[in-house]
Every structure is written in C-alpha cells, then in structure tokens.
Design a protein around this motif. Structure first.
Motif, PDB file in Angstrom:
ATOM      1  N   ILE A 132      36.547  29.156  47.387  1.00 27.02           N
ATOM      2  CA  ILE A 132      36.362  29.570  48.785  1.00 27.02           C
ATOM      3  C   ILE A 132      37.568  30.369  49.274  1.00 27.02           C
ATOM      4  CG2 ILE A 132      36.187  28.715  51.163  1.00 27.02           C
ATOM      5  CD1 ILE A 132      34.492  26.404  50.065  1.00 27.02           C
ATOM      6  N   ALA A 133      38.773  29.953  48.854  1.00 28.76           N
ATOM      7  CA  ALA A 133      39.980  30.689  49.238  1.00 28.76           C
ATOM      8  C   ALA A 133      39.956  32.100  48.660  1.00 28.76           C
ATOM      9  CB  ALA A 133      41.226  29.940  48.761  1.00 28.76           C
ATOM     10  N   ASP A 134      39.499  32.218  47.390  1.00 29.16           N
ATOM     11  CA  ASP A 134      39.392  33.545  46.786  1.00 29.16           C
ATOM     12  C   ASP A 134      38.363  34.397  47.518  1.00 29.16           C
ATOM     13  OD1 ASP A 134      41.297  32.898  44.941  1.00 29.16           O
ATOM     14  OD2 ASP A 134      39.869  32.361  43.353  1.00 29.16           O
ATOM     15  N   ALA A 135      37.252  33.773  47.910  1.00 30.63           N
ATOM     16  CA  ALA A 135      36.223  34.501  48.653  1.00 30.63           C
ATOM     17  C   ALA A 135      36.774  34.970  50.000  1.00 30.63           C
ATOM     18  CB  ALA A 135      34.996  33.616  48.865  1.00 30.63           C
ATOM     19  N   ARG A 136      37.574  34.131  50.612  1.00 33.14           N
ATOM     20  CA  ARG A 136      38.171  34.529  51.894  1.00 33.14           C
ATOM     21  C   ARG A 136      39.128  35.710  51.711  1.00 33.14           C
ATOM     22  NH1 ARG A 136      42.146  34.600  55.267  1.00 33.14           N
ATOM     23  NH2 ARG A 136      41.845  34.071  57.470  1.00 33.14           N
ATOM     24  N   ASP A 137      39.893  35.705  50.618  1.00 29.93           N
ATOM     25  CA  ASP A 137      40.784  36.838  50.339  1.00 29.93           C
ATOM     26  C   ASP A 137      39.987  38.135  50.170  1.00 29.93           C
ATOM     27  OD1 ASP A 137      42.970  35.198  50.472  1.00 29.93           O
ATOM     28  OD2 ASP A 137      43.132  34.898  48.291  1.00 29.93           O
ATOM     29  N   GLY A 138      38.867  38.023  49.463  1.00 28.39           N
ATOM     30  CA  GLY A 138      38.017  39.198  49.297  1.00 28.39           C
ATOM     31  C   GLY A 138      37.460  39.685  50.628  1.00 28.39           C
ATOM     32  N   ALA A 139      37.045  38.747  51.485  1.00 29.99           N
ATOM     33  CA  ALA A 139      36.526  39.121  52.804  1.00 29.99           C
ATOM     34  C   ALA A 139      37.616  39.779  53.647  1.00 29.99           C
ATOM     35  CB  ALA A 139      35.976  37.886  53.522  1.00 29.99           C
ATOM     36  N   GLU A 140      38.848  39.310  53.494  1.00 31.99           N
ATOM     37  CA  GLU A 140      39.959  39.911  54.232  1.00 31.99           C
ATOM     38  C   GLU A 140      40.206  41.348  53.777  1.00 31.99           C
ATOM     39  OE1 GLU A 140      43.241  40.148  56.908  1.00 31.99           O
ATOM     40  OE2 GLU A 140      41.412  38.952  56.778  1.00 31.99           O
ATOM     41  N   ARG A 141      40.048  41.601  52.469  1.00 30.30           N
ATOM     42  CA  ARG A 141      40.186  42.966  51.966  1.00 30.30           C
ATOM     43  C   ARG A 141      39.141  43.880  52.598  1.00 30.30           C
ATOM     44  NH1 ARG A 141      40.063  43.380  45.672  1.00 30.30           N
ATOM     45  NH2 ARG A 141      40.026  45.582  46.286  1.00 30.30           N
TER      46      ARG A 141
END
Length: 329
Positions: A132-141
C-alpha cells in the motif's frame, strides 16, 4: 474752434490734430484687439480639434495595444500547449507506469485479504502495508505530474509573484523526463537562490523549452555518453542565473544570431515550429531579464538565463513595473 485761413491755406488747430490722432490710435487698438481675439479663438478651436484627434488616436492605440497583448498571450499559450502536445506520448507513459504499479499493488493486497479472510499473519500484514505504501508513492508521482501539467496549461498566467526557480526547473524536468531519458543523463547543480519575480507558468514554459531543445540536440540511444546539466546560482546582488547545458551537436556559428528569431528552426518540417526559443527570449526580456547562448559544433550548447530576484523588483516604482509588463513577450 474753427480753422483759420492764412495766405491761401487752412491751418488746423493743434488740439483737433491730437483728437484725430487719439481716435486713430483707439481704432488701431480696437482693430488689433479684435484681430488678437479672432486669432486666439481660431487657435483655441484648432487646439480643441487637435486634442480631440489625439484622444481618439490614443484610444485606438490603447485598444490596439490590448489586442496585441491578448494576441501575444494566446501565442505563448498556444506554444505551451503545442509543446505539451509533442510530449503527450511520453507524458502518457510517465503516468501509465506508476498507475500500473498502483493497480498491481492494490490487486496484491486484495488477493491477500481474500486469501486470508481478512485475518492475515503479521508477516502478511507487513507485506500488505509495504504494498500500500508503494502504491501511495506511485499515486504521488502521478499527482505531481498532473500538478505540473496544470501549471503549464493554465491560461491566466499574467500575475507575477515570488517563484521558486529550483522547484520550477524540477517541474519542467518531470514533464520532459521521457524525452530526456533515452538521450542523456540529467545532472543537477542547483544552489538555493532567492525567489524570482515572474509568472510561474511562463517560467516553467521557458525551462521546458530549453530542456526539450537540449534533448533534441542529442540523438536517442546515447544516454550513457551524454549529459544535460541544469544549474542555478546568484549573478550579482539582484539576479539569479539559470543554465541549461547539453553535450549535443552544437549550433553552427552562422545560426547563433538567428536562433531567437521567430519561426527559425533547423528541425525537419513537422518536428518544430521555430517558436520555442523566440518565445523564451520574449518571456525573459519582458521580465526584465536576459537570455544568451554559447555553443560549439560537436561539443554542445549552453543557454544562460538571468532573472531579477523578487525583492529587487518589489523596490521598483509601480510605473516601472508596468513598463516591464507591457513589453512584447
């Protein structure tokens, strides 16, 4: 008193002569006064007519200036949209990659929750948290790319204010990343500098055009052997210097004096409009800054931009700032 005859001639008394002279003087004075009033009236009427004509001419010039400024703003905005259009495929790739990453991580979490019936082990729970943290990083990009695009695509960009040069450069890099990646390594030498006095969207437009110009000077597939360097530093007490350098093909000496001319381009038909560098030149000059270039064929090119810091512009009189705003962009 009657005139007296003396030896066949009349002698007019001196008092009558003075009276006649006085009347003549009064007549002459009245004539002169009338002529003066007449000429004054003609002059006043001429002044009124000329003043009216000048007011009408000034009104027409003001309207023409507004139309010209509107046309210039539309041209700048059209160039910006054209640049974004040229980068559309790369931007789609830049957004699609993190979106695919987000979807993949969310699918994994969903499968894990279904498999464990909502009661995962501590190890599985930690894995899902990381996913989920990785997905959030992608969404932030994705959010940052969309934010930078929103700045560039905003049509109401006349308002100036304190702009972070380093942040604007990095925003332009994000938008141009796909265009740069296969051509050169990006090297940053960014010193912390004061904010500059500029419209944020137009400044990003300048940096984006310079980055794309640098990328197009390098053939694709040679990223390991080439670099594009961006740098910031102070240039005296009132200006910030921004440099965009590349190790590309360079510019022939006979073209250096023409590269800022509208519609001048060495690119094939359909690849470039020839407006990018002209637009950069117009924007920077309108901000009271300067843009210059140095290049050597086969060695590369460096564009240097000087921008006034916000505090220096704030010290200018309002009329002076207005003069800067009205310069052709």
């Amino acid at each position: 008193m009657m005139a007296q005859c003396m030896e066949g001639s009349f002698v007019v008394p001196e008092s009558r002569t003075e009276t006649v002279r006085a009347r003549l003087r009064r007549a002459e004075a009245e004539t002169s006064e009338w002529e003066m009033r007449h000429h004054t009236a003609l002059l006043e009427e001429t002044v009124r007519q000329r003043t009216s004509e000048l007011e009408q001419t000034n009104a027409r010039l003001q309207e023409s200036l507004k139309q010209l400024q509107a046309a210039q703003a539309q041209l700048l905005f059209a160039d910006r949209l054209a640049t974004i259009g040229q980068l559309a495929a790369g931007l789609g790739h830049e957004i699609n990659n993190p979106l695919a990453f987000i979807v993949g991580n969310l699918d994994y979490v969903q499968q894990q929750l279904v498999r464990t019936s909502g009661a995962p082990s501590p190890e599985e729970q930690q894995e899902m948290i990381e996913a989920i943290a990785d997905a959030r990083d992608g969404a932030e990009r994705v959010r940052l790319i969309v934010r930078d695009l929103k700045v560039l695509s905003h049509p109401n960009d006349m308002e100036r204010g304190p702009v972070d040069v380093v942040a604007s450069l990095r925003s332009a890099v994000k938008v141009a990343a796909y265009e740069l990646r296969d051509r050169a390594r990006l090297v940053e030498s960014l010193e912390e500098v004061p904010r500059v006095h500029a419209p944020k969207a137009r400044l990003c437009q300048v940096f984006l055009n310079l980055l794309i110009n640098a990328a197009h000077a390098i053939s694709p597939g040679r990223a390991a052997r080439n670099e594009i360097r961006i740098s910031t530093r102070m240039a005296g007490p009132r200006h910030v210097a921004v440099e965009v350098s590349d190790t590309g093909c360079g510019i022939p000496a006979e073209n250096l004096e023409r590269i800022f001319n509208p519609f001048f381009t060495t690119k094939p038909v359909g690849v470039g409009t020839g407006l990018g560098l002209s637009v950069c030149h117009g924007i920077i000059k309108a901000l009271g800054g300067d843009i210059s270039v140095s290049s050597e064929v086969g060695q590369g090119t460096t564009f240097r931009v000087l921008l006034p810091i916000h505090e220096a512009c704030a010290e200018l009189e309002p009329t002076t700032q207005g003069d800067l705003t009205s310069r052709a962009a």
